[in-house]
Design a protein around this motif. Structure first.
Motif, PDB file in Angstrom:
ATOM      1  N   SER A  84       0.835  -1.204   0.000  1.00 60.35           N
ATOM      2  CA  SER A  84       0.000   0.000   0.000  1.00 60.35           C
ATOM      3  C   SER A  84       0.868   1.252   0.000  1.00 60.35           C
ATOM      4  O   SER A  84       2.089   1.194   0.217  1.00 60.35           O
ATOM      5  CB  SER A  84      -0.927   0.012   1.216  1.00 60.35           C
ATOM      6  N   SER A  85       0.239   2.402  -0.189  1.00 62.17           N
ATOM      7  CA  SER A  85       0.965   3.667  -0.239  1.00 62.17           C
ATOM      8  C   SER A  85       1.571   4.057   1.108  1.00 62.17           C
ATOM      9  O   SER A  85       2.411   4.951   1.174  1.00 62.17           O
ATOM     10  CB  SER A  85       0.034   4.786  -0.729  1.00 62.17           C
ATOM     11  N   THR A  86       1.182   3.378   2.197  1.00 60.30           N
ATOM     12  CA  THR A  86       1.809   3.646   3.488  1.00 60.30           C
ATOM     13  C   THR A  86       3.271   3.230   3.499  1.00 60.30           C
ATOM     14  O   THR A  86       4.069   3.728   4.287  1.00 60.30           O
ATOM     15  CB  THR A  86       1.092   2.902   4.627  1.00 60.30           C
ATOM     16  N   THR A  88       4.276   0.320   4.434  1.00 65.10           N
ATOM     17  CA  THR A  88       4.511  -0.674   5.488  1.00 65.10           C
ATOM     18  C   THR A  88       3.452  -1.777   5.529  1.00 65.10           C
ATOM     19  O   THR A  88       3.697  -2.836   6.093  1.00 65.10           O
ATOM     20  CB  THR A  88       4.554   0.004   6.871  1.00 65.10           C
ATOM     21  N   THR A  89       2.295  -1.538   4.957  1.00 66.43           N
ATOM     22  CA  THR A  89       1.207  -2.516   5.038  1.00 66.43           C
ATOM     23  C   THR A  89       0.739  -2.894   3.639  1.00 66.43           C
ATOM     24  O   THR A  89       0.856  -2.105   2.692  1.00 66.43           O
ATOM     25  CB  THR A  89       0.012  -1.955   5.829  1.00 66.43           C
ATOM     26  N   THR A 481       6.357   7.488   8.380  1.00 67.97           N
ATOM     27  CA  THR A 481       5.266   6.532   8.216  1.00 67.97           C
ATOM     28  C   THR A 481       4.963   5.772   9.495  1.00 67.97           C
ATOM     29  O   THR A 481       3.973   5.064   9.570  1.00 67.97           O
ATOM     30  CB  THR A 481       5.614   5.523   7.111  1.00 67.97           C
TER      31      THR A 481
END
Length: 538
Positions: A84-86, A88-89, A481
């Motif tokens: 995802s754009s995070t 990290t997830t 983040t």
């Protein structure tokens, strides 16, 4: 389309070997749908275990402030993974996906790298068959397709990813500036390559690895420097213009303004041309192949498998006109055979005589072993055909000299030649078995590998990897983040980044040369058949 299958015990010989290695056909004509329901990685050949997660530092080496990255792959249990754009997830798709070409919102998976010279750090789990995509100036569009008959769980199972395609002019991404690097990060190693097997784009990529070694260790860092931003592509275009003929047709220009966006590999161009009714390179290698067949009708072709099968000798059988090799230890006169390849077969390394014949029902361990042996020998033959060394060197690859690649005959893979000529240090990755070499030290493939990686660096735009600024950039990005875990992240990245790791490596890299049944993934021709049989792959 061929499928290579190996048994679990057979897979013990290789550092990365899916079992079975399969690929699903495209389910759309807009782009290529790559299914994410293949099997997981194979057992190890070493006791080395990588970390559960990997930090990737994405560096912006372009002059643009609008650079985006995307990371896709398969979990080791075989489900689709999209970061995802995070950073990290994972991105979890809607459940269920019922329509083909269901768009993934770009805002959900695009990772902005920031201004030139800055880095963005992301974290991924172990992945197989993964890619780091990047685009400059605009975001890419990915889609999802439901896999017929496969249950969906909303976490990647039962859906296929539709990737950007350079071989379909109706693809919404076709005229954009984009590219990718490929990697696998499994329990035993990180393996990455700069991948120009499909095309050379305007925006190249450089790769680096920091490993878990003391800061003064000689092998603490690895680097593959990419071509210059824009200038590398321009040099490739000019070199192919000088060759002329079908080689000039590899150059792709944007219709609205004539800007060169990329140069296709001959394999990609053959596939794309066939869609338009063109037959590029038809007959190109025929005369050379006939000469090779006549040579080895009279003398042995010696192939060093660089694996348990040792050195084998083959000849063209006058009765069948097939290049024939005995199967070591078969005890029953078993043999593998290769017919004369076409230019398309040579460029793809996975069709015609280089395709894997189907296994019999209820295959035995011996059947699996024969498949692997055939893939190993086929890899060396395909590499020698692309480099046009079979008429001057009957000992493959033991007698190979890098200085003779592509030069002993005018009929050769000129795309691969100019890729290497224009890549820093001559290191590129221009055809599926470009990592076949006499020794590891003479491997000209643009690859990095580490059994205990700390940080994987991807520099979008090519040029030198900035290792010196890596620790600060990674820490700052991860703090952004994950602010609540900043102290923990900082400690992990700084100490890891400055004490890069000892690879699991020596055994992996020395014993598996050319047996790339992983990252020589048997899926080429646009996600269909990743080539099998090379060093250790991802």
């Amino acid at each position: 389309m061929a499928t290579l299958t190996v048994s679990p015990s057979q897979a013990q010989q290789f550092s990365f070997l899916p079992s079975p290695l399969t690929s699903n056909p495209p389910t759309t004509t807009t782009a290529t749908a790559t299914a994410a329901n293949t099997a997981s990685d194979a057992p190890p050949i070493t006791t080395q275990t990588t970390p559960q997660t990997l930090t990737i530092s994405l560096q912006n080496n372009t002059p643009s402030t609008a650079v985006y990255a995307y990371i896709t792959g398969q979990t080791l249990s075989g489900t689709l993974y999209v970061l995802s754009s995070t950073g990290t997830t994972p991105f979890f798709p809607p459940n269920p996906i019922t329509q083909t070409l269901t768009p993934i919102p770009s805002s959900s998976i695009s990772i902005a790298l920031g201004p030139p010279g800055l880095s963005r750090a992301v974290t991924i789990p172990r992945l197989a068959g993964a890619r780091i995509w990047f685009s400059v100036g605009s975001q890419l569009q990915f889609f999802l397709n439901p896999i017929s008959g496969a249950p969906q769980d909303g976490q990647g199972r039962g859906v296929a990813l539709v990737e950007p395609s350079v071989m379909n002019e109706s693809d919404t991404n076709y005229d954009k500036e984009w590219g990718f690097a490929e990697f696998t990060f499994n329990e035993y190693q990180l393996f990455g390559n700069v991948s120009m097997v499909d095309f050379v784009g305007r925006c190249p990529v450089s790769l680096g690895v920091i490993r878990d070694l003391p800061t003064d260790a000689k092998e603490r860092q690895q680097e593959v420097e990419g071509m210059g931003y824009g200038s590398g592509l321009d040099r490739v275009v000019e070199s192919l213009r000088q060759v002329g003929g079908n080689w000039e047709k590899l150059v792709i220009r944007r219709k609205q303004d004539g800007l060169v966006t990329r140069v296709l590999s001959p394999n990609s161009a053959v596939v794309m041309g066939a869609q338009r009714g063109e037959r590029l390179f038809q007959g190109y290698y025929d005369g050379y192949v006939r000469d090779v067949w006549e040579k080895y009708r009279r003398e042995d072709l010696v192939v060093d498998t660089q694996n348990k099968w040792g050195v084998v000798r083959g000849r063209v059988d006058s009765g069948t006109n097939l290049l024939t090799f005995p199967i070591p230890g078969s005890g029953t006169g078993g043999k593998i055979t290769f017919g004369q390849p076409s230019a398309a077969d040579i460029f793809s390394c996975s069709t015609g005589p280089f395709a894997f014949p189907p296994l019999p029902p209820n295959p035995t361990e011996t059947d699996f072993d024969v498949q692997a042996f055939r893939g190993n020998v086929g890899a060396r033959l395909a590499a020698a055909f692309n480099r046009s060394t079979l008429l001057i060197n009957p000992n493959q690859p033991a007698g190979e000299q890098i200085g003779t690649f592509y030069k002993s005959n005018s009929v050769t893979n000129h795309y691969s030649r100019v890729v290497h000529e224009n890549s820093p240090g001559g290191r590129g990755y221009a055809f599926p078995y470009d990592d076949v070499s006499r020794t590891e030290e003479e491997n000209v493939a643009g690859t990095v590998a580490a059994g205990n990686p700390k940080v994987f660096v991807v520099a979008v735009g090519g040029g030198k990897v900035n290792f010196a600024a890596l620790g600060t950039a990674v820490v700052e990005s991860e703090v952004q983040t994950a602010a609540d875990g900043a102290e923990k992240v900082e400690k992990r990245v700084v100490t890891g980044g400055e004490n890069s790791g000892k690879p699991a490596g020596k055994v992996v890299k020395s014993e598996n040369r050319g047996m790339r049944t992983g990252r020589g993934r048997v899926k080429r021709i646009r996600g269909l058949l990743r080539r099998a049989v090379g060093w250790v792959k991802g």
